[in-house]
Design an enzyme around this catalytic site. Sequence first.
Site, PDB file in Angstrom:
ATOM      1  N   HIS A   9       0.820  -1.216   0.000  1.00  0.00           N
ATOM      2  CA  HIS A   9       0.000   0.000   0.000  1.00  0.00           C
ATOM      3  C   HIS A   9       0.851   1.263   0.000  1.00  0.00           C
ATOM      4  O   HIS A   9       2.011   1.269   0.433  1.00  0.00           O
ATOM      5  CB  HIS A   9      -0.932   0.010   1.214  1.00  0.00           C
ATOM      6  CG  HIS A   9      -0.201   0.018   2.525  1.00  0.00           C
ATOM      7  ND1 HIS A   9       0.347   1.158   3.068  1.00  0.00           N
ATOM      8  CD2 HIS A   9       0.081  -0.986   3.396  1.00  0.00           C
ATOM      9  CE1 HIS A   9       0.934   0.867   4.220  1.00  0.00           C
ATOM     10  NE2 HIS A   9       0.790  -0.434   4.439  1.00  0.00           N
ATOM     11  N   GLU A  87      -1.829  -6.838   7.383  1.00  0.00           N
ATOM     12  CA  GLU A  87      -0.486  -6.626   7.917  1.00  0.00           C
ATOM     13  C   GLU A  87      -0.263  -7.531   9.128  1.00  0.00           C
ATOM     14  O   GLU A  87      -1.212  -8.025   9.755  1.00  0.00           O
ATOM     15  CB  GLU A  87      -0.336  -5.152   8.321  1.00  0.00           C
ATOM     16  CG  GLU A  87       0.982  -4.765   8.975  1.00  0.00           C
ATOM     17  CD  GLU A  87       2.195  -5.054   8.111  1.00  0.00           C
ATOM     18  OE1 GLU A  87       2.518  -6.256   7.949  1.00  0.00           O
ATOM     19  OE2 GLU A  87       2.830  -4.106   7.628  1.00  0.00           O
TER      20      GLU A  87
END
Length: 247
Positions: A9, A87
Amino acid sequence: MYKLVLIRHGESTWNLDNRFTGWTDVDLTPLGIEQAKNAGRLLKAEGYEFDVAYTSVLKRATRTLWHVLDEMDRTWLPVVNSWRLNERHYGALQGLNKAETAKQYGDAQVLAWRRSYDTPPPALEPTDPRSERADRRYARLSQDQVPLTECLKDTVARVMPFWYEALAPAIKAGKRVVVAAHGNSIRALVKYLDNISDDDIVGLNIPNGIPLVYELDENLKPIRHYYLGDAEAAAKAAAAVASQGKA
């Protein structure tokens, strides 16, 4: 030959603040949005096409994918969101400043928490308001599946079923796949693909918003991999990631 494109990202608000983020659902910064758009422009300029896209259930990765597909004029592509691509969970470190944490615990300890294979940060208490166990997006998961902390080994164990059950079958079926995820979920995939040792994985850092392309043989073994765009810029961005946890 198959291709797989992995994109971390764009810069998030807590990347900018140098905070441990983990499963905390923070958004992109203006720079992060531009990084995502630039990734889409790069992919379009290089003639990439995709049939299916995968991302996490966290908005910084999801929005990155949106911007990538928008720049490619492919917003109609099917998108699969999975918690398995989230994550790595940073436990009780989530929300803390990385440099300040390094001053408190030492660079070596923070490096072990951030980049080693099997050293998890201190866990959240289940009742900690930072815990995601009451979050609706994880309602279908068991309590044990929603972590209170993770090391990279735990993240690999979470991510790899998604490789075997979703990504690998799609690639072998001839689908052109793009994944927008996170530094450590991508590290987990790269560790598997490149057969990186538990010791050597500490040195791997993934830069924000730069497409990482894997060319794979018929057995999905890597032939080569490379970052699109300026290789020197990608190396500098990865080095910047490495320095985030230093006092």
